[in-house]
Design a protein around this motif. Structure first.
Motif, mmCIF file in Angstrom:
data_model
loop_
_atom_site.group_PDB
_atom_site.id
_atom_site.type_symbol
_atom_site.label_atom_id
_atom_site.label_comp_id
_atom_site.label_asym_id
_atom_site.label_seq_id
_atom_site.Cartn_x
_atom_site.Cartn_y
_atom_site.Cartn_z
ATOM 1 N N TRP A 101 36.553 -12.578 11.134
ATOM 2 C CA TRP A 101 35.363 -13.436 11.137
ATOM 3 C C TRP A 101 35.561 -14.661 10.248
ATOM 4 O O TRP A 101 35.063 -15.742 10.560
ATOM 5 C CB TRP A 101 34.148 -12.636 10.691
ATOM 6 C CG TRP A 101 33.805 -11.500 11.613
ATOM 7 C CD1 TRP A 101 34.049 -11.438 12.958
ATOM 8 C CD2 TRP A 101 33.176 -10.262 11.264
ATOM 9 N NE1 TRP A 101 33.609 -10.235 13.466
ATOM 10 C CE2 TRP A 101 33.069 -9.489 12.461
ATOM 11 C CE3 TRP A 101 32.685 -9.719 10.069
ATOM 12 C CZ2 TRP A 101 32.502 -8.224 12.473
ATOM 13 C CZ3 TRP A 101 32.111 -8.458 10.088
ATOM 14 C CH2 TRP A 101 32.018 -7.715 11.284
ATOM 15 N N LEU A 252 21.978 -9.250 18.541
ATOM 16 C CA LEU A 252 21.629 -10.085 17.395
ATOM 17 C C LEU A 252 20.126 -10.370 17.384
ATOM 18 O O LEU A 252 19.649 -11.203 18.153
ATOM 19 C CB LEU A 252 22.431 -11.387 17.428
ATOM 20 C CG LEU A 252 22.510 -12.129 16.097
ATOM 21 C CD1 LEU A 252 23.882 -12.752 15.901
ATOM 22 C CD2 LEU A 252 21.442 -13.208 16.032
ATOM 23 N N VAL A 258 16.764 -15.958 10.808
ATOM 24 C CA VAL A 258 18.001 -16.136 11.574
ATOM 25 C C VAL A 258 17.992 -17.493 12.265
ATOM 26 O O VAL A 258 19.021 -18.183 12.319
ATOM 27 C CB VAL A 258 18.172 -14.992 12.595
ATOM 28 C CG1 VAL A 258 19.346 -15.258 13.534
ATOM 29 C CG2 VAL A 258 18.361 -13.659 11.875
ATOM 30 N N ALA A 262 20.779 -20.531 11.848
ATOM 31 C CA ALA A 262 21.431 -21.130 13.012
ATOM 32 C C ALA A 262 21.189 -22.631 13.073
ATOM 33 O O ALA A 262 22.123 -23.423 13.285
ATOM 34 C CB ALA A 262 20.932 -20.454 14.288
ATOM 35 N N PHE A 288 26.349 -16.981 18.547
ATOM 36 C CA PHE A 288 27.042 -16.110 17.594
ATOM 37 C C PHE A 288 27.923 -15.081 18.301
ATOM 38 O O PHE A 288 28.965 -14.687 17.770
ATOM 39 C CB PHE A 288 26.029 -15.426 16.677
ATOM 40 C CG PHE A 288 25.460 -16.350 15.639
ATOM 41 C CD1 PHE A 288 26.251 -16.843 14.612
ATOM 42 C CD2 PHE A 288 24.132 -16.755 15.714
ATOM 43 C CE1 PHE A 288 25.733 -17.711 13.663
ATOM 44 C CE2 PHE A 288 23.609 -17.631 14.770
ATOM 45 C CZ PHE A 288 24.410 -18.116 13.745
ATOM 46 N N HIS A 300 26.819 -11.389 11.640
ATOM 47 C CA HIS A 300 25.680 -12.202 11.238
ATOM 48 C C HIS A 300 24.843 -11.525 10.165
ATOM 49 O O HIS A 300 24.178 -12.191 9.374
ATOM 50 C CB HIS A 300 24.793 -12.538 12.440
ATOM 51 C CG HIS A 300 23.824 -13.636 12.158
ATOM 52 N ND1 HIS A 300 22.608 -13.397 11.555
ATOM 53 C CD2 HIS A 300 23.905 -14.975 12.331
ATOM 54 C CE1 HIS A 300 21.979 -14.554 11.398
ATOM 55 N NE2 HIS A 300 22.742 -15.522 11.860
ATOM 56 N N LEU A 303 25.936 -12.916 6.931
ATOM 57 C CA LEU A 303 25.361 -14.244 6.708
ATOM 58 C C LEU A 303 23.890 -14.136 6.326
ATOM 59 O O LEU A 303 23.398 -14.880 5.477
ATOM 60 C CB LEU A 303 25.501 -15.097 7.977
ATOM 61 C CG LEU A 303 26.915 -15.475 8.409
ATOM 62 C CD1 LEU A 303 26.847 -16.270 9.713
ATOM 63 C CD2 LEU A 303 27.633 -16.277 7.330
#
Length: 327
Positions: A101, A252, A258, A262, A288, A300, A303
């Protein structure tokens, strides 16, 4: 009772994994420096030392493989370690995932230096589904309270330990009777009471817990569409269930947080939108998935943790992931 080694410290970060919004039954005891929680009809303790993560079993309803010593303590280390290995997906080489990743995304490469060992929990689908019905338009402390009310009123007692009674999450059969709706409303569940009772009844009609096994065997998008047929389950909750308990790791869930990650870092044309439309939801998820592949939901999640303010002051290293300033 005795502490047993689960894994090396670098392989599992308890803070980010247990309090990042995946599960709502883990609490941290600041005085004892240990986590306590319940899953798989078992009450657990977890702690970390300089080199490893350790576990202890407070009590369990499981019979298979369980032994007790002459003091009455549960001692079958191998059996319970396998349960935890599965729960934390410790068979997955997270170092390899992080390397892959990081090569694909600079923001992830920065974030993962601080947020090592974030595991995607492999939860029981029944608990996962009803917990996330409780999560709708709610905050974590209230979600946790609701989940505990479900366990206390409909789950089986596991044990008493240090002035706390631990309960297993209820089987779906316990939540399906029509009178559950009214009872949960009296307990403060509001409109979620209907969603819980109706969904439980639907699941029983479709085969009970075996129905979840069929969803695991489906392709991700097909499983998601089946979940959305349940009362009160929308795309985000369906994605949470797919990701956290059905092994569809490309799933996701897109919430406001989120969306902000993004829009600020990957899809600038989405900045300034007042709400996440269905089209935006799909675009963010697909972006993603294209970036991180078949475990995009897991990637994710790291993140997501890196962007949460509560973790930015609690982690052990002072290095912070680089973030772009909002305009």
């Amino acid at each position: 009772m005795s502490w047993n080694k689960l894994c090396n410290k670098q392989d599992l970060q308890l803070l980010g994994t247990l309090s990042g919004g995946q599960s709502f039954r883990w609490k941290y005891n600041e005085d004892l420096k240990e986590w306590r929680g319940v899953f798989f009809k078992t009450a657990w303790k977890l702690r970390e030392n300089e080199k490893s993560i350790e576990y202890d079993v407070i009590g369990s309803l499981l019979q298979t493989g369980r032994k007790r010593n002459n003091k009455g303590d549960i001692t079958n280390e191998t059996y319970f370690k396998k349960v935890l290995d599965n729960y934390f997906r410790l068979d997955c080489n997270l170092n390899e995932y992080y390397k892959e990743w990081s090569e694909k995304d600079e923001l992830f490469k920065s974030a993962c230096k601080q947020f090592y060992g974030i595991r995607m929990l492999n939860q029981e689908p029944v608990e996962n589904l009803f917990s996330f019905i409780c999560s709708q338009n709610n905050h974590i402390s209230r979600i946790s309270s609701m989940v505990e009310k479900l366990c206390e009123n409909y789950g089986e007692k596991i044990c008493n330990y240090e002035d706390t009674t631990y309960y297993a999450f209820p089987d779906v059969e316990k939540l399906a009777p029509e009178e559950v709706d009214k009872a949960l409303r009296n307990l403060g569940f509001g409109y979620r009471a209907k969603f819980i009772q109706k969904s439980a009844a639907q699941i029983l009609e479709w085969g009970g817990e075996k129905w979840f096994e069929t969803l695991k065997e489906m392709k991700y998008k097909d499983a998601k569409q089946e979940l959305i047929k349940l009362c009160g389950i929308g795309p985000k909750v369906a994605d949470c269930i797919c990701l956290m308990s059905l092994n569809h790791l490309e799933s996701l869930p897109v919430d406001t947080h989120v969306y902000q990650i993004a829009a600020q870092n990957y899809l600038p044309h989405l900045r300034g939108k007042k709400s996440v439309t269905d089209k935006m939801y799909t675009e963010i998820g697909d972006h993603f998935r294209q970036l991180f592949g078949d475990k995009a939901g897991w990637a994710h999640t790291i993140l997501f943790c890196a962007d949460l303010k509560k973790f930015q002051t609690n982690t052990e290293t002072e290095e912070k992931p680089k973030r772009k300033k909002k305009k």
